[in-house]
Design a protein around this motif. Structure first.
Motif, PDB file in Angstrom:
ATOM      1  N   MET A   1       0.819  -1.214   0.000  1.00 18.30           N
ATOM      2  CA  MET A   1       0.000   0.000   0.000  1.00 18.30           C
ATOM      3  C   MET A   1       0.856   1.269   0.000  1.00 18.30           C
ATOM      4  O   MET A   1       1.802   1.393   0.757  1.00 18.30           O
ATOM      5  N   ALA A   2       0.481   2.163  -0.831  1.00 15.91           N
ATOM      6  CA  ALA A   2       1.207   3.433  -0.862  1.00 15.91           C
ATOM      7  C   ALA A   2       0.520   4.410   0.074  1.00 15.91           C
ATOM      8  O   ALA A   2      -0.624   4.745  -0.139  1.00 15.91           O
ATOM      9  N   GLU A   3       1.222   4.800   1.082  1.00 14.72           N
ATOM     10  CA  GLU A   3       0.623   5.755   2.004  1.00 14.72           C
ATOM     11  C   GLU A   3       1.568   6.924   2.236  1.00 14.72           C
ATOM     12  O   GLU A   3       1.600   7.508   3.313  1.00 14.72           O
ATOM     13  N   ALA A   4       2.363   7.218   1.219  1.00 16.82           N
ATOM     14  CA  ALA A   4       3.329   8.304   1.377  1.00 16.82           C
ATOM     15  C   ALA A   4       2.596   9.628   1.533  1.00 16.82           C
ATOM     16  O   ALA A   4       1.574   9.859   0.901  1.00 16.82           O
ATOM     17  N   ALA A   5       3.113  10.439   2.393  1.00 17.66           N
ATOM     18  CA  ALA A   5       2.526  11.760   2.558  1.00 17.66           C
ATOM     19  C   ALA A   5       2.767  12.559   1.282  1.00 17.66           C
ATOM     20  O   ALA A   5       3.801  12.431   0.634  1.00 17.66           O
ATOM     21  N   SER A   6       1.773  13.347   0.902  1.00 18.92           N
ATOM     22  CA  SER A   6       1.949  14.127  -0.321  1.00 18.92           C
ATOM     23  C   SER A   6       2.970  15.220  -0.080  1.00 18.92           C
ATOM     24  O   SER A   6       3.140  15.700   1.024  1.00 18.92           O
ATOM     25  N   LYS A   7       3.665  15.569  -1.125  1.00 20.94           N
ATOM     26  CA  LYS A   7       4.672  16.616  -0.985  1.00 20.94           C
ATOM     27  C   LYS A   7       4.751  17.412  -2.279  1.00 20.94           C
ATOM     28  O   LYS A   7       4.347  16.928  -3.338  1.00 20.94           O
ATOM     29  N   GLN A   8       5.238  18.596  -2.156  1.00 20.63           N
ATOM     30  CA  GLN A   8       5.444  19.394  -3.353  1.00 20.63           C
ATOM     31  C   GLN A   8       6.528  18.716  -4.180  1.00 20.63           C
ATOM     32  O   GLN A   8       7.539  18.283  -3.658  1.00 20.63           O
ATOM     33  N   ARG A   9       6.278  18.545  -5.496  1.00 23.65           N
ATOM     34  CA  ARG A   9       7.264  17.866  -6.328  1.00 23.65           C
ATOM     35  C   ARG A   9       8.571  18.649  -6.343  1.00 23.65           C
ATOM     36  O   ARG A   9       8.589  19.848  -6.557  1.00 23.65           O
ATOM     37  N   LYS A  10       9.651  17.913  -6.084  1.00 21.20           N
ATOM     38  CA  LYS A  10      10.959  18.569  -6.093  1.00 21.20           C
ATOM     39  C   LYS A  10      11.323  18.947  -7.524  1.00 21.20           C
ATOM     40  O   LYS A  10      11.188  18.139  -8.427  1.00 21.20           O
ATOM     41  N   ASN A  20      11.635  19.516 -22.230  1.00 17.92           N
ATOM     42  CA  ASN A  20      11.297  19.633 -23.647  1.00 17.92           C
ATOM     43  C   ASN A  20      11.956  20.839 -24.296  1.00 17.92           C
ATOM     44  O   ASN A  20      12.335  20.798 -25.460  1.00 17.92           O
TER      45      ASN A  20
END
Lengths: 300, 367, 271
Positions: A1-10, A20
């Motif tokens: 199960m993925a339960e990682a806390a959300s974070k601002q994408r580095k 691009n």
């Protein structure tokens, strides 16, 4: 199960451009590098050279505008420059006016054979330039096709001489050589016109002539402008046609530039003539585009 | 009926995902868990963000914020070619320079299979989508339905954990679309792979999915089974996007621990189970599906939940008839659908009749 | 489509005759049994073609031109592939300016290109050779290659690339397995056009050629000698036939490229 806390994408540090954008720049860089190295840098060197002076076999690298002074004040150079621009201007006007109806025909009446017409129009352009120009000498010459035909028909007593070794011959030949370049941009502009606009104009009671001048022509003006520039700019610098058909009264600036680099062995003066020609042509072109824009705007 | 997948593990976990294209926000904080082996649909109008979300699962878009995990693995640094997902593109994206078999076997090339095994796998995949013997055909000789099958086979042969379908049926005509709906559903049960479908067609989503996420403006408005979404829409937008819904204005007249008394325009007073969203004096909308309204024919006994109405318009569908009726004082109207069974005449426009409803079929919606 | 307007059609046909008039004279004089290029015609002969066959200097010039044209075509097409891909598929800062700058040789008088490169070579003390001609030809051919290839890349459905990535192929693998096969007709078309332009180009070659002259420079030299003109006519006739074949092949591949990528014929001819 993925339960990682959300974070601002580095974001990787200092990434001003997206991947691009980098990819696009990387892909274009070989062609850009080539153009910078083989076009921009040489042009800069030409500019530099134009401010040096030729002393017989040596180059004096003191910066000076002497060559430009000579290029502008010497009556011969001035004559050649003015003549080049006038001939090229006439060629452009003639070419564009003659080309417009053909582009119009192909765009609106070409039907399923549009590609065939365009191919037919472009084919002559791809055949040997030198030989095409030379053939005009055959056509316009003293014993040429035109004179022989006219003599044979009894329309003239003596062969015409006003059609070879002068500016007329240069104009005819260049107008022929650059025809496809004038047709294609106008064709592209015309074929982009939404035909419902023309129908709307018809519904509003405009006759064919009014419709053309009020709708079609203004909408295809971008193509006309492109055609004008595409013909005008390179023809000012044409070398072969004036040399083969121009006689002495039909020589143009390119011939003089070649002489300076060749027989006269005065590359700095040749460079100054080349730079002057480019600057004058560029100014005329820019003025033309600006005037055109203002003209279109004033009509709303 | 959809299979029961409630007890299964989460396969795709999407947490607080946002996506901004310049100043435009395509996704605005989306969180959802998609379970192992379920047929999951992202349903919404164009521009709601459903395709962006799908392209993020496949890896073609990166979230501006938030995380996506597939099978417990963080996908943020995983490019599309290394993800356990495969996609059926809206345009099918069949490689025009390759035969059907070369298209289907495209993704296996990396695995360096023996020639015979590759051919066997391709044949197997083609059989799965009923394209036996089409291997040597050129793509341009295929119909739209066949191209779609090639696209399906090409993705399924990779044995992905997730199959992503981007509006796969939108390019097909109605008959073919309906046939493909049941076929896709059947295929999903056969292979047991998680399917994530993007669609703007509510009927497609209802017939195929185990669960549906209805999306508007970059958010999920409701996540439920098809039945739950149809019967208990979360708000007016969902209610009107899924099927046909009649809306009537109403007001809460009393609220107790167990019941809510409301006064509905045209229908009158009724009592509902208690609902936290509403307090006494609140204005709200009452939603009723057309099939939950019934015309009371002459001779039938008028029951207590019925009101007089006049037929304003009729649309005849063969098996069904849709009536537009106007209630009593003429200020409210509704759509009523009736099955055309024996002995039920079609009422003419202008006919006076009575409309009956069941209080249990009423949905309360915030105004 | 509207019915064709008769006056416009007549005009277009007359215009085409005007365009083709010089070329149509070529075979007439190429087969004319007279040392003077003028009317009236005297008789039919193959002599001028035999003469071409026996002229060694011409063969050397032809060999030089072919070598230069082939190398030019390859280099400008490779530059064109990268640049066209960039312009058709990616956005990047100053894109319009950069692409515009690369396309400048399309309108720049060729004498300027010739002069500019000559100045550099002289200042660097480099000898003129076939390579110096190639440098100039690549400069003027690359814009044509970019124009042809950009349309091939633009017609490429982006979802085909995504499908390839999605099926596990890498970026590089996708380029070789999907993109390249689909733009191959465009590449062939670009090679042929660049080859044709280089083969015909005179001014730049005139300025930059060393002792190994190109075919147009050789012809230019011949034009001064009236006795050589009939064989120049014969040579011109052969060159027109060759150009025509190259051109029609290029056009065939361009159309095939459009068909393959499923795009409607853009009707832009060879430009």
């Amino acid at each position: 199960m993925a339960e990682a806390a959300s974070k601002q994408r580095k974001r990787p540090a200092l990434r001003f451009l997206s991947p691009n954008e980098w990819r696009g720049l990387a892909l274009i860089s070989p062609a850009l590098g080539y153009a910078v190295l083989m076009l921009a840098a040489p042009l800069l060197l030409v500019f530099l050279l134009s401010m040096w002076t030729q002393n017989y076999l040596d180059l004096d690298t003191t910066l000076t505008f002497a060559n430009y002074r000579e290029a502008i004040t010497d009556p011969l150079y001035r004559l050649l420059m003015i003549r080049s621009i006038i001939i090229s201007g006439i060629v452009t006007v003639v070419t564009v006016i003659l080309a417009y109806p053909v582009a119009y025909f192909v765009a609106f009446y070409g039907g399923p054979r549009k590609s065939m017409w365009l191919l037919l129009i472009t084919i002559p352009f791809w055949t040997s330039y030198l030989i095409r120009i030379f053939l005009w000498k055959v056509i316009l010459g003293y014993n040429g096709v035109v004179n022989s035909s006219l003599l044979g028909l009894g329309l003239i007593e003596e062969p015409l001489t006003i059609i070879l070794y002068n500016a007329n011959a240069v104009v005819i030949t260049l107008a022929h050589a650059w025809a496809p370049f004038a047709i294609l941009p106008i064709y592209v502009a015309l074929s982009r016109i939404d035909t419902s606009l023309l129908e709307a104009a018809r519904d509003l009671g405009d006759g064919p002539v009014r419709r053309f001048f009020r709708v079609t022509l203004p909408l295809s003006m971008s193509g006309v402008v492109a055609a004008t520039l595409i013909v005008f700019i390179p023809t000012v610098g044409d070398y072969v046609t004036p040399r083969l058909l121009g006689g002495t009264n039909g020589l143009m600036i390119a011939n003089m530039i070649q002489i300076q680099f060749g027989k006269a062995n005065n590359a700095p003066l040749g460079s100054a003539l080349a730079v002057s020609a480019m600057v004058i042509v560029a100014s005329i072109s820019i003025a033309y585009v600006l005037l055109n824009r203002r003209f279109l705007k004033s009509r709303g | 009926m959809p299979s029961d997948t409630t007890s299964r593990d989460t396969l795709i976990s999407i947490r607080n995902v946002e996506k901004h294209f310049g100043k435009v926000t395509a996704l605005n904080g989306v969180s959802v868990d998609i379970r192992e082996g379920e047929f999951f649909s992202l349903l919404g109008p164009s521009g709601c963000g459903k395709t962006t979300l799908l392209r993020m699962i496949s890896g073609f878009e990166m979230p501006s914020a938030g995380d996506i995990h597939i099978g417990g693995e963080d996908m943020s640094e995983v490019p599309p070619n290394l993800r356990p997902t495969n996609m059926v593109f809206q345009s099918y994206a069949i490689f025009p320079h390759l035969t059907v078999a070369e298209n289907v076997g495209y993704g296996l090339k990396k695995q360096r299979l023996a020639k015979a095994e590759l051919a066997a796998r391709v044949d197997e995949a083609l059989a799965l989508v009923d394209l036996d013997g089409y291997g040597t055909r050129e793509p341009h000789a295929l119909s739209g339905g066949q191209r779609q099958r090639v696209a399906l086979a090409r993705a399924l042969i990779m044995k992905p954990k997730v199959l992503l379908l981007d509006e796969p049926l939108s390019a097909l005509d109605k008959k073919l679309r309906e046939a493909m709906q049941s076929e896709l559903r059947h295929l999903q049960r056969t292979v047991g792979i998680t399917f994530v479908l993007v669609t703007h067609d509510q009927e497609e989503a209802l017939t195929m999915s185990d669960r549906i996420a209805v999306m508007f403006d970059g958010r999920i408005s409701q996540l439920d089974t098809p039945e739950g979404i149809y019967k208990k829409p979360a708000d007016q937008r969902v209610a009107s996007f899924i099927g046909v819904m009649n809306f009537l204005p109403a007001q809460v007249t009393s609220a107790s621990d167990r019941t809510l008394g409301i006064d509905v325009a045209a229908l009158g007073k009724l009592s509902c189970p208690q609902d936290d969203r509403f307090a006494k004096g609140d204005k709200l909308k009452v939603g009723i599906r057309p099939e939950m309204l019934t015309i009371v024919y002459d001779g039938e006994k008028a029951e207590k939940n019925s009101v007089p109405a006049k037929v304003a318009d009729i649309a005849y569908y063969g098996d069904m008839t849709y009536y537009d009726v106007v209630f009593g004082d003429g200020s409210h109207s509704a759509s009523v659908s009736m099955r055309n069974t024996a002995g039920r005449p079609i009422l003419p426009i202008g006919a006076m009749t009575r409309i009956r409803w069941g209080p249990e079929s009423i949905v309360l919606l915030e105004d | 489509m509207k019915s064709a307007s008769p006056s416009l059609l007549t005009y277009a046909v007359i215009y085409l005759i005007f365009l083709y008039a010089p070329i149509l004279l070529l075979p007439i004089f190429a087969f004319n049994d007279s040392a003077i290029i003028a009317l009236p015609l005297s008789g039919f002969t193959f002599d001028w073609f035999y003469l071409l066959w026996e002229t060694e200097a011409l063969h050397q010039a032809l060999y030089n031109s072919l070598t230069i044209a082939i190398i030019t075509a390859v280099i400008s097409t490779i530059l064109g592939i990268f640049a066209a891909r960039a312009s058709a598929r990616y956005d990047f800062p100053a894109k319009r300016g950069i692409v515009g700058f690369i396309m400048v040789p399309l309108v720049l008088p060729e004498i300027i290109v010739g002069v500019a490169l000559l100045v550099v070579l002289v200042q660097l003390g480099l000898a003129l050779s076939s390579w110096t001609v190639i440098i100039g030809h690549v400069l003027i051919c690359t814009p044509f290659s970019i124009a042809i290839l950009a349309s091939a890349f633009r017609n490429l459905d982006i979802s085909l690339e995504e499908a390839s990535l999605d099926l596990g192929e890498s970026q590089v693998g996708t380029f070789f397995r999907v993109i390249l096969p689909l733009v191959t007709p465009g590449i062939i078309s670009s090679l042929l056009i660049a080859f044709t332009i280089s083969l015909d180009e005179f001014i730049i070659a005139f300025f930059l050629t060393g002792t190994d002259v190109t075919l147009p420079v050789y012809i230019w030299g011949q034009l001064r000698f009236p006795a050589r003109l009939p064989s120049v006519m014969a040579l011109g006739f052969l060159m027109v036939i060759l150009s025509l074949m190259l051109l029609l092949t290029a056009e065939y591949f361009r159309r095939r490229a459009n068909r393959l990528s499923g795009a409607a014929d853009t009707d832009k001819g060879l430009f």
